[in-house]
Design an enzyme around this catalytic site. Structure first.
Site, short mmCIF file in Angstrom:
data_model
loop_
_atom_site.label_atom_id
_atom_site.label_comp_id
_atom_site.label_asym_id
_atom_site.label_seq_id
_atom_site.Cartn_x
_atom_site.Cartn_y
_atom_site.Cartn_z
N HIS A 171 0.82 -1.20 0.00
CA HIS A 171 0.00 0.00 0.00
C HIS A 171 0.87 1.26 0.00
O HIS A 171 0.59 2.24 -0.69
CB HIS A 171 -0.93 -0.04 1.22
CG HIS A 171 -1.67 1.23 1.47
ND1 HIS A 171 -1.28 2.14 2.43
CD2 HIS A 171 -2.76 1.76 0.87
CE1 HIS A 171 -2.11 3.17 2.41
NE2 HIS A 171 -3.02 2.97 1.48
N GLU A 191 2.16 1.84 -3.42
CA GLU A 191 1.11 2.40 -4.26
C GLU A 191 1.09 3.94 -4.13
O GLU A 191 1.05 4.67 -5.12
CB GLU A 191 -0.24 1.81 -3.86
CG GLU A 191 -1.45 2.43 -4.53
CD GLU A 191 -2.55 2.74 -3.51
OE1 GLU A 191 -2.92 3.93 -3.41
OE2 GLU A 191 -3.03 1.82 -2.81
N HIS A 192 1.13 4.43 -2.88
CA HIS A 192 1.16 5.88 -2.68
C HIS A 192 2.37 6.51 -3.37
O HIS A 192 2.26 7.55 -4.01
CB HIS A 192 1.26 6.20 -1.18
CG HIS A 192 -0.06 6.30 -0.49
ND1 HIS A 192 -0.45 7.44 0.17
CD2 HIS A 192 -1.07 5.41 -0.35
CE1 HIS A 192 -1.65 7.24 0.69
NE2 HIS A 192 -2.05 6.02 0.40
N GLU A 222 -4.13 8.04 7.46
CA GLU A 222 -5.04 7.09 6.82
C GLU A 222 -5.27 5.90 7.76
O GLU A 222 -6.40 5.40 7.91
CB GLU A 222 -4.43 6.60 5.49
CG GLU A 222 -5.39 5.78 4.65
CD GLU A 222 -4.80 5.36 3.30
OE1 GLU A 222 -3.63 5.68 3.03
OE2 GLU A 222 -5.52 4.69 2.53
#
Lengths: 431, 436
Positions: B71, B74-75, B147
């Site tokens: 994840h 991905e950012h 997040e």
């Protein structure tokens, strides 16, 4: 092209958008009333009571079996507010007849079920079934109380409510627990009778069918709603805030939620609303916006920071989830970005990004029937009928100077902060 | 042509087709033409949060990485060497871009109504050009920490992971997709490059697009951006799972108005054959609706008694890595709901499922499949995530749905629903003393 608008009876309209591109047809039936505390709870309760059963389909199991039989074409309840107008009703996506496994007039049969749901509810002694009303009252109360579960939503709602305290807009479309509890089968039935004979009804159809036959079927169904007494629908607009207030609420959560409520000085009824749309997009509407690029990307203060607007009420809420200790820092930056916009510090790239993003959003609406319906419903309430394509065209001439002028109309009304009191290591997930 | 090959596949009964392109770079490309306004493109890799111990085939040692790194990666793909953020590049074409990471894959996507070729070029370009530095990694830690905090305050998420952690002892679905604030602190740019070079190999990826577009158009853009690459296979450590659940209960308290519950049903029978999995997936889809749908006896009885509300729902997942059914909602008496669930399943097993219910729910599944072709976004998400990355085929699924029968579905019911496969997770309201 705006929808073809057909008057079925006084205060009853059918809006038709013909298109061949979908494998489904969309139908909705919505009733429009002023948003008021006296009626909000009843309006919120009514669709779920109507979906409990009809004369022909006496309980939920029978109704839902019929939806399944009609190729999973469920009738969903609708309940929302647009400015200070309360809208309730039903909608359904219906499999196009030609995809039925055996020849079935799916749409026409589904409309038959919709007629049952709206006009032939289960009654007992001339009013709604007490059992159905009581169960749905309890469920609605649970829904009202459960709004606290979703913090992102809760913090925006609380800001809006604090800001509009005393205005009709602060009335929740779900009603309040006390008002729900006071409802009886009699009072709800009385409200229902009034609703179906004394208010504005808007029907939407998006898809492909024999329009004449559809119109005639809907006329038979909704002709009985004809009336000349439908209440006026309007929204009180406060164009600027005199001074701002701050509300802080403690809750046992980890993240702080900051919501800033603004009066925008511009509503969808205004001729220059498209300039406001550009302003909001550029300020906090997309990943290229000033808020995203600065509060998130440059300062790493949050995961999300964006501005949403209520076009009829003329308000805008900027919301973000942050470390509690960063509250002031985030607030300062959000307001500083607004000041920079007012001062005209807008690059050509920002302007292009905002315009392209809005235009793309408008054009994508054409691929979803419900989105198209929402677009035109909202426009209609503002007394206009421009299409998404018209709105896209209007953006072409908007300049940075126009946006700066628009930003100057925006005033801070309310700062709401949900103060998380849990330490990072508290409330762990592990057993 | 130019070294790339095109095959067309059509299902006339539902009026849909797609083109499969084996691009000369090694990438698999799928084009589903649709006369809609919105183009949708998704470029993905079979790399998700569960893949935390891996090696390239041929390597001796496995590499183990911190939780949440897929994840995090991905950012970081949105930053580029020239300093221009990927969102800013898409802003010029007007496309709306996004990305997400799941247990099993990472997907980069955009939708647009104009300038499709230019947008596709940006998508292929930025995903194939990693650029990570120490500073940019640090900057992202603050953003992702928020997040994660947002997720930690979300009762629905706590419920889901509570259920998964009760169900699985070893499977990495126990691990939060974004990791924890502590685990992501261990991520640096060297590790990101390691993961990137392992999983973002074109042989491990696929591109899927839908809209008013031709295969030739897509190939032309791919030719421009993608260089031929030596493809490799990735091996991940597999975790053994027993058929029975790890723990029968999970519970915690959070600020919710009413208790939330999730009954998890664990299933470890996963076929190696993608078409067998497609068939079982279809059977599970029908079963979930037969047993727990809005027309089911279970839903209607418990609803009448006030044990559940409209928030009730049931869903399932069935892929090469995990298979489960989840029945969830809110209730003042979660244990009572659980008891009724067990009784209901026992009764259904004794009496057998109803063939009429099967026919009705079979029809619903068929129509929901057809309705899925009304949106390019829905088509592409389903096509790539549920079919291409699973070795299946979305158009063949129409035939699998059509030929699904009652006996097979009953057999799946009997093997999946077993007493030892159940777990109950709850999120309960805070005690008075905990409310601030």
């Amino acid at each position: 092209m705006p929808p073809a608008r057909i008057k079925l009876a006084d205060s009853v309209y059918l809006n038709v958008i013909e298109t061949e591109k979908f494998k489904t047809n969309f139908i909705s039936a919505e009733f429009f009333i002023p948003l008021r505390a006296e009626t909000a709870a009843k309006a919120a309760l009514l669709p779920s009571v109507l979906l409990r059963g009809t004369e022909k389909y006496p309980d939920m199991a029978a109704l839902n079996k019929m939806f399944d039989y009609l190729y999973g074409s469920h009738i969903s309840p609708r309940n929302y507010k647009l400015g200070e107008t309360h809208v309730i009703g039903f909608s359904s996506y219906v499999l196009a007849d030609k995809y039925a496994l055996e020849p079935t007039p799916v749409l026409s049969q589904l409309l038959g079920v919709l007629e049952e749901v709206i006009f032939n509810p289960v009654t007992d002694g001339g009013v709604f079934s007490a059992d159905y009303v009581e169960t749905e009252k309890r469920n609605l109360c649970d829904r009202i109380k459960s709004q606290i579960n979703n913090k992102n939503y809760y913090a925006v709602k609380r800001c809006r409510d604090e800001m509009c305290r005393g205005e009709a807009y602060a009335v929740s479309e779900l009603g309040e627990v006390d008002d729900v509890m006071a409802i009886t089968p009699e009072s709800l039935y009385e409200f229902y009778k009034w609703l179906i004979t004394s208010t504005r009804v808007e029907l939407y159809f998006v898809g492909s069918t024999d329009t004449a036959a559809l119109t005639s079927q809907l006329q038979d169904m909704f002709g009985r709603c004809a009336n000349t007494t439908a209440p006026e629908l309007s929204t009180q607009v406060i164009r600027s805030a005199e001074k701002s207030k701050e509300v802080i609420e403690d809750q046992p959560v980890k993240q702080g939620k900051l919501s800033l409520g603004f009066r925008t000085g511009c509503t969808l009824s205004d001729r220059d609303y498209h300039v406001f749309a550009m302003f909001r997009e550029l300020y906090g509407g997309s990943p290229s916006s000033k808020l995203f690029m600065n509060v998130r990307e440059r300062l790493s203060l949050c995961y999300y920071c964006s501005a949403i607007a209520e076009a009829h009420k003329g308000i805008m809420i900027v919301s973000s989830g942050i470390e509690v200790s960063n509250k002031q820092k985030a607030q300062d930056e959000i307001l500083r970005q607004l000041e920079l916009t007012k001062a005209g510090e807008i690059t050509e790239a920002e302007l292009v990004a905002a315009r392209n993003s809005l235009i793309n959003g408008y054009r994508e609406l054409y691929d979803d029937a419900n989105s198209l319906k929402s677009w035109y419903t909202s426009r209609m309430l503002a007394g206009r009928d421009d299409s998404p394509e018209d709105a896209a065209a209007a953006l072409q001439t908007v300049t940075a100077a126009d946006i700066a002028e628009m930003a100057k109309r925006v005033t801070l009304d309310t700062v709401y902060f949900l103060n998380g009191t849990l330490k990072p290591d508290e409330g762990s997930d592990e057993q | 042509m130019n070294g790339s090959t095109i095959k067309v596949k059509e299902n006339a009964a539902i009026g849909e087709k797609y083109y499969y392109i084996k691009h000369k770079s090694g990438l698999d490309i799928y084009v589903i033409p649709k006369k809609l306004s919105t183009y949708y493109a998704m470029f993905g890799t079979k790399y998700g949060s569960v893949h935390n111990k891996f090696r390239i085939k041929g390597e001796e040692e496995y590499t183990e990485v911190p939780d949440g790194i897929a994840h995090f990666l991905e950012h970081k793909m949105f930053e580029n060497e020239d300093g221009v953020d990927t969102f800013a590049r898409f802003a010029e074409t007007g496309a709306s871009a996004n990305a997400y990471t799941s247990f099993l894959c990472t997907m980069y996507l955009f939708s647009c109504t104009d300038n499709f070729d230019e947008s596709l070029e940006i998508l292929l370009d930025y995903v194939t050009k990693p650029y990570f530095t120490e500073q940019s990694v640090q900057k992202e830690q603050g953003i992702i920490a928020q997040e994660i905090r947002m997720g930690e305050d979300n009762p629905g998420r706590a419920l889901l992971f509570g259920m998964l952690r009760s169900m699985y002892k070893n499977h990495n679905a126990r691990i939060d997709i974004a990791g924890t604030v502590e685990s992501i602190a261990k991520i640096d740019h060297h590790l990101l490059y390691k993961c990137y070079n392992t999983f973002y190999n074109l042989g491990n990826m696929a591109l899927c697009v839908s809209g008013d577009v031709t295969p030739e158009q897509v190939i032309a853009v791919a030719d421009k951006v993608l260089k031929p690459q030596e493809t490799h296979e990735v091996e991940c450590v597999q975790y053994e799972e027993e058929p029975q659940v790890y723990r029968p209960r999970f519970s915690r308290r959070m600020q919710v108005a009413k208790p939330l519950f999730a009954i998890g049903v664990k299933d470890v029978e996963l076929s190696e054959d993608p078409y067998e999995r497609m068939k079982k997936n279809a059977a599970m889809t029908v079963l979930v609706n037969m047993l727990f749908g809005r027309a089911s006896e279970f839903f209607n009885e418990l609803y009448k008694e006030g044990l559940i509300s409209q928030n009730f729902g049931a869903w399932h997942d069935h892929n090469h890595s995990m298979s489960l059914v989840c029945i969830q909602g809110d209730s003042d008496q979660p244990e009572k709901v659980y008891e009724r669930f067990v009784e209901y399943i026992d009764k259904m097993k004794r009496e057998g499922l109803s063939a009429d219910d099967f026919e009705r729910c079979h029809r619903v599944m068929y129509s929901s499949y057809i309705k899925g072709f009304d949106s390019t976004a829905e088509i592409v998400n389903n096509f790539l995530g549920n079919f291409v990355f699973e070795g299946g085929d979305m158009l063949d699924y129409a035939d699998i749905i059509r030929s699904l029968d009652f006996d097979y579905t009953s057999a799946v019911f009997n093997t999946v629903f077993e007493d030892t496969h159940y777990t109950l997770a709850t999120v309960l309201p805070l005690e008075e003393s905990e409310k601030v």
